[in-house]
Scaffold this motif. Sequence first.
Motif, PDB file in Angstrom:
ATOM      1  N   LEU A 152      26.732  51.995  52.673  1.00 38.14           N
ATOM      2  CA  LEU A 152      27.555  51.038  53.411  1.00 38.14           C
ATOM      3  C   LEU A 152      28.108  49.966  52.476  1.00 38.14           C
ATOM      4  CD1 LEU A 152      28.645  50.014  56.100  1.00 38.14           C
ATOM      5  CD2 LEU A 152      26.492  48.751  56.416  1.00 38.14           C
ATOM      6  N   ILE A 153      27.262  49.501  51.558  1.00 34.84           N
ATOM      7  CA  ILE A 153      27.723  48.486  50.605  1.00 34.84           C
ATOM      8  C   ILE A 153      28.837  49.044  49.719  1.00 34.84           C
ATOM      9  CG2 ILE A 153      27.024  47.135  48.594  1.00 34.84           C
ATOM     10  CD1 ILE A 153      24.263  46.843  49.906  1.00 34.84           C
ATOM     11  N   ILE A 154      28.674  50.288  49.278  1.00 36.27           N
ATOM     12  CA  ILE A 154      29.698  50.923  48.427  1.00 36.27           C
ATOM     13  C   ILE A 154      31.023  51.025  49.177  1.00 36.27           C
ATOM     14  CG2 ILE A 154      30.356  53.070  47.279  1.00 36.27           C
ATOM     15  CD1 ILE A 154      27.397  53.470  46.619  1.00 36.27           C
ATOM     16  N   ILE A 155      30.951  51.417  50.444  1.00 34.94           N
ATOM     17  CA  ILE A 155      32.164  51.557  51.261  1.00 34.94           C
ATOM     18  C   ILE A 155      32.860  50.210  51.424  1.00 34.94           C
ATOM     19  CG2 ILE A 155      33.017  52.080  53.577  1.00 34.94           C
ATOM     20  CD1 ILE A 155      30.858  54.249  53.745  1.00 34.94           C
ATOM     21  N   LEU A 156      32.037  49.151  51.667  1.00 29.98           N
ATOM     22  CA  LEU A 156      32.621  47.821  51.823  1.00 29.98           C
ATOM     23  C   LEU A 156      33.281  47.339  50.535  1.00 29.98           C
ATOM     24  CD1 LEU A 156      29.827  46.067  53.930  1.00 29.98           C
ATOM     25  CD2 LEU A 156      32.080  46.837  54.708  1.00 29.98           C
ATOM     26  N   VAL A 157      32.666  47.635  49.407  1.00 29.89           N
ATOM     27  CA  VAL A 157      33.250  47.242  48.125  1.00 29.89           C
ATOM     28  C   VAL A 157      34.570  47.960  47.886  1.00 29.89           C
ATOM     29  CG1 VAL A 157      32.947  47.345  45.619  1.00 29.89           C
ATOM     30  CG2 VAL A 157      31.048  46.624  47.078  1.00 29.89           C
ATOM     31  N   VAL A 158      34.591  49.259  48.181  1.00 24.45           N
ATOM     32  CA  VAL A 158      35.825  50.037  48.009  1.00 24.45           C
ATOM     33  C   VAL A 158      36.931  49.497  48.898  1.00 24.45           C
ATOM     34  CG1 VAL A 158      36.878  52.304  48.337  1.00 24.45           C
ATOM     35  CG2 VAL A 158      34.626  52.126  47.268  1.00 24.45           C
ATOM     36  N   LEU A 159      36.604  49.176  50.151  1.00 21.59           N
ATOM     37  CA  LEU A 159      37.600  48.618  51.067  1.00 21.59           C
ATOM     38  C   LEU A 159      38.115  47.275  50.563  1.00 21.59           C
ATOM     39  CD1 LEU A 159      36.005  49.443  54.555  1.00 21.59           C
ATOM     40  CD2 LEU A 159      38.050  50.458  53.529  1.00 21.59           C
ATOM     41  N   ALA A 160      37.232  46.454  50.029  1.00 22.93           N
ATOM     42  CA  ALA A 160      37.652  45.154  49.509  1.00 22.93           C
ATOM     43  C   ALA A 160      38.598  45.314  48.329  1.00 22.93           C
ATOM     44  CB  ALA A 160      36.419  44.341  49.099  1.00 22.93           C
ATOM     45  N   VAL A 161      38.290  46.277  47.453  1.00 24.45           N
ATOM     46  CA  VAL A 161      39.170  46.531  46.304  1.00 24.45           C
ATOM     47  C   VAL A 161      40.536  47.020  46.761  1.00 24.45           C
ATOM     48  CG1 VAL A 161      39.485  47.987  44.277  1.00 24.45           C
ATOM     49  CG2 VAL A 161      37.245  46.961  44.722  1.00 24.45           C
ATOM     50  N   MET A 162      40.543  47.899  47.759  1.00 22.82           N
ATOM     51  CA  MET A 162      41.800  48.426  48.276  1.00 22.82           C
ATOM     52  C   MET A 162      42.645  47.313  48.896  1.00 22.82           C
ATOM     53  SD  MET A 162      40.557  52.050  49.940  1.00 22.82           S
ATOM     54  CE  MET A 162      42.195  52.392  50.558  1.00 22.82           C
ATOM     55  N   VAL A 163      42.011  46.429  49.673  1.00 25.71           N
ATOM     56  CA  VAL A 163      42.747  45.319  50.302  1.00 25.71           C
ATOM     57  C   VAL A 163      43.304  44.380  49.246  1.00 25.71           C
ATOM     58  CG1 VAL A 163      42.518  43.291  51.762  1.00 25.71           C
ATOM     59  CG2 VAL A 163      41.471  45.444  52.465  1.00 25.71           C
ATOM     60  N   ALA A 164      42.477  44.083  48.235  1.00 31.30           N
ATOM     61  CA  ALA A 164      42.940  43.199  47.168  1.00 31.30           C
ATOM     62  C   ALA A 164      44.102  43.819  46.401  1.00 31.30           C
ATOM     63  CB  ALA A 164      41.778  42.889  46.225  1.00 31.30           C
ATOM     64  N   SER A 165      44.028  45.115  46.150  1.00 29.09           N
ATOM     65  CA  SER A 165      45.113  45.816  45.445  1.00 29.09           C
ATOM     66  C   SER A 165      46.394  45.800  46.257  1.00 29.09           C
ATOM     67  CB  SER A 165      44.692  47.260  45.154  1.00 29.09           C
ATOM     68  OG  SER A 165      43.535  47.300  44.348  1.00 29.09           O
ATOM     69  N   TYR A 166      46.243  45.960  47.562  1.00 31.78           N
ATOM     70  CA  TYR A 166      47.418  45.951  48.442  1.00 31.78           C
ATOM     71  C   TYR A 166      48.140  44.604  48.379  1.00 31.78           C
ATOM     72  CZ  TYR A 166      50.138  45.602  52.734  1.00 31.78           C
ATOM     73  OH  TYR A 166      51.142  45.388  53.634  1.00 31.78           O
ATOM     74  N   PHE A 167      47.388  43.529  48.493  1.00 30.94           N
ATOM     75  CA  PHE A 167      48.013  42.201  48.473  1.00 30.94           C
ATOM     76  C   PHE A 167      48.594  41.885  47.092  1.00 30.94           C
ATOM     77  CE2 PHE A 167      45.344  41.500  52.276  1.00 30.94           C
ATOM     78  CZ  PHE A 167      46.311  41.000  53.127  1.00 30.94           C
ATOM     79  N   ALA A 168      47.917  42.330  46.040  1.00 32.56           N
ATOM     80  CA  ALA A 168      48.440  42.096  44.688  1.00 32.56           C
ATOM     81  C   ALA A 168      49.749  42.849  44.472  1.00 32.56           C
ATOM     82  CB  ALA A 168      47.404  42.527  43.652  1.00 32.56           C
ATOM     83  N   LEU A 169      49.826  44.099  44.946  1.00 34.37           N
ATOM     84  CA  LEU A 169      51.051  44.886  44.817  1.00 34.37           C
ATOM     85  C   LEU A 169      52.176  44.291  45.647  1.00 34.37           C
ATOM     86  CD1 LEU A 169      52.365  47.403  43.645  1.00 34.37           C
ATOM     87  CD2 LEU A 169      51.558  48.686  45.638  1.00 34.37           C
ATOM     88  N   SER A 170      51.852  43.805  46.840  1.00 37.05           N
ATOM     89  CA  SER A 170      52.872  43.178  47.690  1.00 37.05           C
ATOM     90  C   SER A 170      53.440  41.933  47.025  1.00 37.05           C
ATOM     91  CB  SER A 170      52.271  42.813  49.049  1.00 37.05           C
ATOM     92  OG  SER A 170      51.827  43.968  49.725  1.00 37.05           O
ATOM     93  N   ALA A 171      52.557  41.133  46.419  1.00 38.68           N
ATOM     94  CA  ALA A 171      53.025  39.927  45.736  1.00 38.68           C
ATOM     95  C   ALA A 171      53.901  40.267  44.539  1.00 38.68           C
ATOM     96  CB  ALA A 171      51.820  39.103  45.279  1.00 38.68           C
ATOM     97  N   HIS A 172      53.536  41.326  43.818  1.00 33.28           N
ATOM     98  CA  HIS A 172      54.341  41.750  42.661  1.00 33.28           C
ATOM     99  C   HIS A 172      55.723  42.215  43.100  1.00 33.28           C
ATOM    100  CE1 HIS A 172      55.435  43.596  38.865  1.00 33.28           C
ATOM    101  NE2 HIS A 172      55.674  44.728  39.517  1.00 33.28           N
ATOM    102  N   ASN A 173      55.772  43.042  44.148  1.00 33.23           N
ATOM    103  CA  ASN A 173      57.066  43.541  44.640  1.00 33.23           C
ATOM    104  C   ASN A 173      57.944  42.400  45.142  1.00 33.23           C
ATOM    105  OD1 ASN A 173      56.316  46.159  44.081  1.00 33.23           O
ATOM    106  ND2 ASN A 173      55.567  46.572  46.149  1.00 33.23           N
ATOM    107  N   LYS A 174      57.335  41.432  45.778  1.00 31.50           N
ATOM    108  CA  LYS A 174      58.101  40.286  46.270  1.00 31.50           C
ATOM    109  C   LYS A 174      58.700  39.502  45.114  1.00 31.50           C
ATOM    110  CE  LYS A 174      57.705  36.185  49.198  1.00 31.50           C
ATOM    111  NZ  LYS A 174      56.780  35.352  50.033  1.00 31.50           N
ATOM    112  N   LYS A 175      57.926  39.339  44.048  1.00 36.16           N
ATOM    113  CA  LYS A 175      58.417  38.619  42.877  1.00 36.16           C
ATOM    114  C   LYS A 175      59.568  39.369  42.213  1.00 36.16           C
ATOM    115  CE  LYS A 175      56.876  36.374  38.620  1.00 36.16           C
ATOM    116  NZ  LYS A 175      58.007  36.859  37.842  1.00 36.16           N
ATOM    117  N   VAL A 176      59.434  40.696  42.154  1.00 33.47           N
ATOM    118  CA  VAL A 176      60.506  41.501  41.555  1.00 33.47           C
ATOM    119  C   VAL A 176      61.799  41.354  42.336  1.00 33.47           C
ATOM    120  CG1 VAL A 176      61.270  43.853  41.098  1.00 33.47           C
ATOM    121  CG2 VAL A 176      58.955  43.154  40.485  1.00 33.47           C
TER     122      VAL A 176
END
Length: 321
Positions: free
Chosen positions: A8-32
């Motif tokens: 369960l902890i591993i799954i939560l960590v993976v989900l957190a990484v995915m969410v963080a990656s999503y927001f980081a990519l969205s911010a990058h695309n917006k800047k571009v």
Amino acid sequence: MKKQKTQLIIILVVLAVMVASYFALSAHNKKVVEDEATDDYTLLTLDTTKISEIKVTKTTKTEVTNEADSAADGTSANDAGAEASNTEDTSSSAAAGDSADTTASEALTADAAATTDAVAEGTSTEGSSAEGSSAAEPVYEYSSEVAYDLVLENGTWYLASDKSLEVDQDSVASLISKVATVTSNKEIAGVTDFAQYGLDHPSLSIEITLNDGIKTTIYVGDYNSVSSLYYARIGDSANVYMITATLSTSFGVEGSSFEKVDSSASTVETSAGITDVDIDASAASSAAAAQSSQNASAEATEGDSTSASTDTTTESAVVAE
């Protein structure tokens, strides 16, 4: 139970990484997107009130066939074929003449065959190489001509090629406003090969002369279909910029487009220009009488036709009885 908690902890960590990656990519695309929508570079700023001449030159390129290379390739192929044929003839003669010694004949034939294959293989390689070199790069011819040369004299713009032509001053003023400030959102610095941007033979050259004699030239090169922008260069600068189609569209016209159109030449008649209406009453009465007479004649003819039809019907009935 401990294993389930770990999973369960591993799954939560993976989900957190995915969410963080999503927001980081969205911010990058917006800047571009924001960077692309913002004009970060100013190529040129001019005081349009000091412009005294605008000279525009167009360059066209035409693809040509390199006939000399094609002829050379054909000659090389023919020579190689002739050499291969001569080798085959030599080997055949040697094999026929040395019939006394079978072993020597076989060896000679084998050597000749190997030579023939080598020549044929060399010919094929040379042909492929020649074909590859001829199809590598297209050859172009370039031709340049002055599209128009606008000159300011005594506060009025004229075409240097035809001063008798009345130039629309408002059109020239609108044209000049396009070079008051030229901006770009992408800069390519330190360019040494301008051919890759179509700036070795620019399609459009805009030479602007100020009152003090200083000249500034804007070169417009190839069109980039991915970004929908044009490559441009200012003077002998080593930097290339990407600009909108404004300059290419506005300046890439012919000199005749600046001719002033006389609006008074085309007149549209309206009711406002009518001051008097004269009606001939006698003519109108005559026309009405003629029309009435035609209508009466038509009715009389129709009545006679009806009467004749009735008489014919009655007569037919009497005969039948």
